[in-house]
Design a protein around this motif. Structure first.
Motif, PDB file in Angstrom:
ATOM      1  N   LYS A 247      56.140  38.975   4.536  1.00  0.00           N
ATOM      2  CA  LYS A 247      57.071  38.424   5.523  1.00  0.00           C
ATOM      3  C   LYS A 247      56.972  39.262   6.803  1.00  0.00           C
ATOM      4  O   LYS A 247      57.109  40.488   6.741  1.00  0.00           O
ATOM      5  N   ILE A 248      56.735  38.608   7.927  1.00  0.00           N
ATOM      6  CA  ILE A 248      56.645  39.308   9.206  1.00  0.00           C
ATOM      7  C   ILE A 248      57.742  38.800  10.128  1.00  0.00           C
ATOM      8  O   ILE A 248      57.918  37.584  10.287  1.00  0.00           O
ATOM      9  N   ILE A 249      58.490  39.741  10.701  1.00  0.00           N
ATOM     10  CA  ILE A 249      59.542  39.357  11.645  1.00  0.00           C
ATOM     11  C   ILE A 249      59.331  40.103  12.954  1.00  0.00           C
ATOM     12  O   ILE A 249      58.745  41.182  12.994  1.00  0.00           O
ATOM     13  N   GLY A 250      59.783  39.508  14.018  1.00  0.00           N
ATOM     14  CA  GLY A 250      59.794  40.173  15.317  1.00  0.00           C
ATOM     15  C   GLY A 250      61.198  40.620  15.643  1.00  0.00           C
ATOM     16  O   GLY A 250      62.180  40.180  15.032  1.00  0.00           O
ATOM     17  N   SER A 251      61.310  41.504  16.616  1.00  0.00           N
ATOM     18  CA  SER A 251      62.624  41.982  17.023  1.00  0.00           C
ATOM     19  C   SER A 251      62.578  42.359  18.495  1.00  0.00           C
ATOM     20  O   SER A 251      61.653  43.042  18.942  1.00  0.00           O
ATOM     21  N   SER A 252      63.560  41.890  19.245  1.00  0.00           N
ATOM     22  CA  SER A 252      63.611  42.186  20.669  1.00  0.00           C
ATOM     23  C   SER A 252      65.046  42.484  21.068  1.00  0.00           C
ATOM     24  O   SER A 252      65.985  41.852  20.578  1.00  0.00           O
ATOM     25  N   ASP A 253      65.215  43.445  21.956  1.00  0.00           N
ATOM     26  CA  ASP A 253      66.539  43.870  22.408  1.00  0.00           C
ATOM     27  C   ASP A 253      67.350  44.438  21.240  1.00  0.00           C
ATOM     28  O   ASP A 253      66.844  44.581  20.125  1.00  0.00           O
ATOM     29  N   GLY A 254      68.609  44.757  21.506  1.00  0.00           N
ATOM     30  CA  GLY A 254      69.428  45.411  20.495  1.00  0.00           C
ATOM     31  C   GLY A 254      70.353  44.443  19.779  1.00  0.00           C
ATOM     32  O   GLY A 254      70.523  43.302  20.189  1.00  0.00           O
ATOM     33  N   TRP A 255      70.964  44.922  18.706  1.00  0.00           N
ATOM     34  CA  TRP A 255      71.862  44.058  17.927  1.00  0.00           C
ATOM     35  C   TRP A 255      73.238  43.979  18.567  1.00  0.00           C
ATOM     36  O   TRP A 255      73.836  42.914  18.646  1.00  0.00           O
ATOM     37  N   ASP A 256      73.789  45.079  19.041  1.00  0.00           N
ATOM     38  CA  ASP A 256      75.057  45.118  19.769  1.00  0.00           C
ATOM     39  C   ASP A 256      75.128  46.509  20.404  1.00  0.00           C
ATOM     40  O   ASP A 256      75.435  47.496  19.730  1.00  0.00           O
ATOM     41  N   TYR A 257      74.853  46.581  21.706  1.00  0.00           N
ATOM     42  CA  TYR A 257      74.678  47.886  22.347  1.00  0.00           C
ATOM     43  C   TYR A 257      75.944  48.741  22.302  1.00  0.00           C
ATOM     44  O   TYR A 257      75.873  49.957  22.095  1.00  0.00           O
ATOM     45  N   ARG A 258      77.090  48.141  22.493  1.00  0.00           N
ATOM     46  CA  ARG A 258      78.326  48.931  22.496  1.00  0.00           C
ATOM     47  C   ARG A 258      78.678  49.443  21.106  1.00  0.00           C
ATOM     48  O   ARG A 258      79.047  50.609  20.944  1.00  0.00           O
ATOM     49  N   LYS A 259      78.557  48.582  20.103  1.00  0.00           N
ATOM     50  CA  LYS A 259      78.869  49.018  18.736  1.00  0.00           C
ATOM     51  C   LYS A 259      77.869  50.068  18.269  1.00  0.00           C
ATOM     52  O   LYS A 259      78.236  51.055  17.621  1.00  0.00           O
ATOM     53  N   HIS A 260      76.606  49.855  18.599  1.00  0.00           N
ATOM     54  CA  HIS A 260      75.603  50.839  18.218  1.00  0.00           C
ATOM     55  C   HIS A 260      75.882  52.172  18.899  1.00  0.00           C
ATOM     56  O   HIS A 260      75.750  53.235  18.276  1.00  0.00           O
ATOM     57  N   ALA A 261      76.276  52.128  20.177  1.00  0.00           N
ATOM     58  CA  ALA A 261      76.538  53.362  20.924  1.00  0.00           C
ATOM     59  C   ALA A 261      77.659  54.166  20.285  1.00  0.00           C
ATOM     60  O   ALA A 261      77.605  55.404  20.264  1.00  0.00           O
ATOM     61  N   GLU A 262      78.683  53.497  19.762  1.00  0.00           N
ATOM     62  CA  GLU A 262      79.778  54.208  19.109  1.00  0.00           C
ATOM     63  C   GLU A 262      79.249  55.043  17.937  1.00  0.00           C
ATOM     64  O   GLU A 262      79.610  56.214  17.777  1.00  0.00           O
ATOM     65  N   TRP A 263      78.391  54.415  17.098  1.00  0.00           N
ATOM     66  CA  TRP A 263      77.808  55.169  15.983  1.00  0.00           C
ATOM     67  C   TRP A 263      76.882  56.267  16.503  1.00  0.00           C
ATOM     68  O   TRP A 263      76.956  57.418  16.049  1.00  0.00           O
ATOM     69  N   TYR A 264      76.030  55.917  17.444  1.00  0.00           N
ATOM     70  CA  TYR A 264      75.015  56.848  17.943  1.00  0.00           C
ATOM     71  C   TYR A 264      75.644  58.093  18.560  1.00  0.00           C
ATOM     72  O   TYR A 264      75.246  59.224  18.253  1.00  0.00           O
ATOM     73  N   PHE A 265      76.643  57.914  19.419  1.00  0.00           N
ATOM     74  CA  PHE A 265      77.284  59.068  20.060  1.00  0.00           C
ATOM     75  C   PHE A 265      77.994  59.947  19.035  1.00  0.00           C
ATOM     76  O   PHE A 265      77.963  61.176  19.133  1.00  0.00           O
ATOM     77  N   GLU A 266      78.643  59.339  18.058  1.00  0.00           N
ATOM     78  CA  GLU A 266      79.309  60.123  17.015  1.00  0.00           C
ATOM     79  C   GLU A 266      78.288  60.889  16.193  1.00  0.00           C
ATOM     80  O   GLU A 266      78.521  62.037  15.797  1.00  0.00           O
TER      81      GLU A 266
END
Length: 309
Positions: A247-266
């Motif tokens: 199975k091959i999938i593509g991915s472009s851009d982010g899933w949810d930049y603000r929600k991801h940032a909350e996890w990432y910064f923490e």
């Protein structure tokens, strides 16, 4: 007030342009840039006209897409952000940016801009990983330890808690960075990767040899995600793709930049700054044009360039 933008007018022809900033619309904010970045994998092919996804480039073309800055003015309808707030946004190599409020990612005061700038590409990498959704005990192979590859490894380890991650990377410096992020085996060449071994693979190199390697290294009905921009080599399917029913999938851009940032910064707060070593070159904005010339001529080859304003 004037805005200065770095614009590509033709192949390898960059110029600073100036225009007056219009009054803000209701939902817009004005951001004064503090720092930016050059994403070499995406920007250099455009500069050199080697991007195979853009056969007939159109000019003039704006450049860049990662910014960290301070809000200096808000429109009358802006509800949450205020002057003095620090944000990450995507408006390119400019000293001031005008964006809609919902496109600005708030950054806590204690997060350094070298960490904050990586939240955009980190979210892009995370989306591909989340699409595959590997389990903790699954074996994962990542090809290419450029910025996207290293951010992919980071998310696999820090968020998904995957225990077994191997990587393919010929550059010893980049292999060392991957090792510091906690990978298991580091392969210098695709020829030494085990066959029929991995449950998931992520392609981050943009090289067809790496894409072929993943298809041979995955087990039956495994999943493969392409995270590289696809602007270097043309990928083709190998016999293993059909034989193993991959199975091959593509991915472009982010899933949810603000929600991801909350996890990432923490996570940056909790675990320390593991990623700002990706910025192997730091320059001032007045050095941007010369930096692109040096990158294009191969005089410098950093993972990523931090631009201070």
């Amino acid at each position: 007030m004037n805005q200065h933008s770095l614009v590509l007018h033709a192949k390898q022809e960059l110029k600073w342009t100036q225009k007056e900033i219009p009054p803000l619309k209701r939902d817009e904010v004005l951001v004064k840039t503090i720092a930016g970045a050059i994403s070499i994998g995406a920007e250099l092919p455009q500069y050199l006209e080697t991007d195979i996804t853009e056969r007939q480039p159109q000019y003039p073309k704006e450049t860049g897409y990662e910014n960290y800055g301070e809000i200096v003015e808000v429109g009358p309808g802006v509800e949450v952000l205020k002057a003095g707030d620090k944000v990450v946004a995507s408006y390119g190599h400019k000293d001031y940016g005008v964006i809609q409020e919902h496109r600005a990612i708030p950054v806590p005061k204690d997060i350094h801009y070298s960490d904050a700038l990586l939240t955009i590409l980190s979210c892009d990498a995370a989306k591909g990983v989340l699409k595959l959704n590997p389990g903790k005990e699954d074996k994962v192979l990542v090809t290419g330890m450029g910025t996207m590859g290293l951010l992919t490894v980071y998310f696999l380890k820090e968020y998904m808690d995957v225990h077994h991650i191997d990587v393919v990377e010929p550059n010893p410096t980049r292999r060392e960075l991957a090792k510091q992020l906690g990978v298991n085996d580091l392969f210098t060449d695709t020829s030494v990767c085990p066959r029929d071994f991995y449950h998931f693979g992520l392609e981050c190199s943009g090289k067809k040899d790496a894409f072929h390697c993943l298809q041979s290294s995955l087990v039956q009905e495994a999943g493969l995600c392409i995270l590289s921009d696809g602007n270097k080599d043309i990928f083709d399917l190998q016999p293993e793709f059909y034989e193993k029913e991959l199975k091959i999938i593509g991915s472009s851009d982010g899933w949810d930049y603000r929600k991801h940032a909350e996890w990432y910064f923490e996570n940056v707060r909790r675990r320390g700054s593991l990623l700002n070593r990706l910025f192997e070159l730091r320059i001032g904005k007045e050095e941007l044009i010369q930096c692109f010339m040096d990158l294009g001529d191969g005089r410098v080859n950093p993972l990523k360039v931090l631009v201070e304003y």
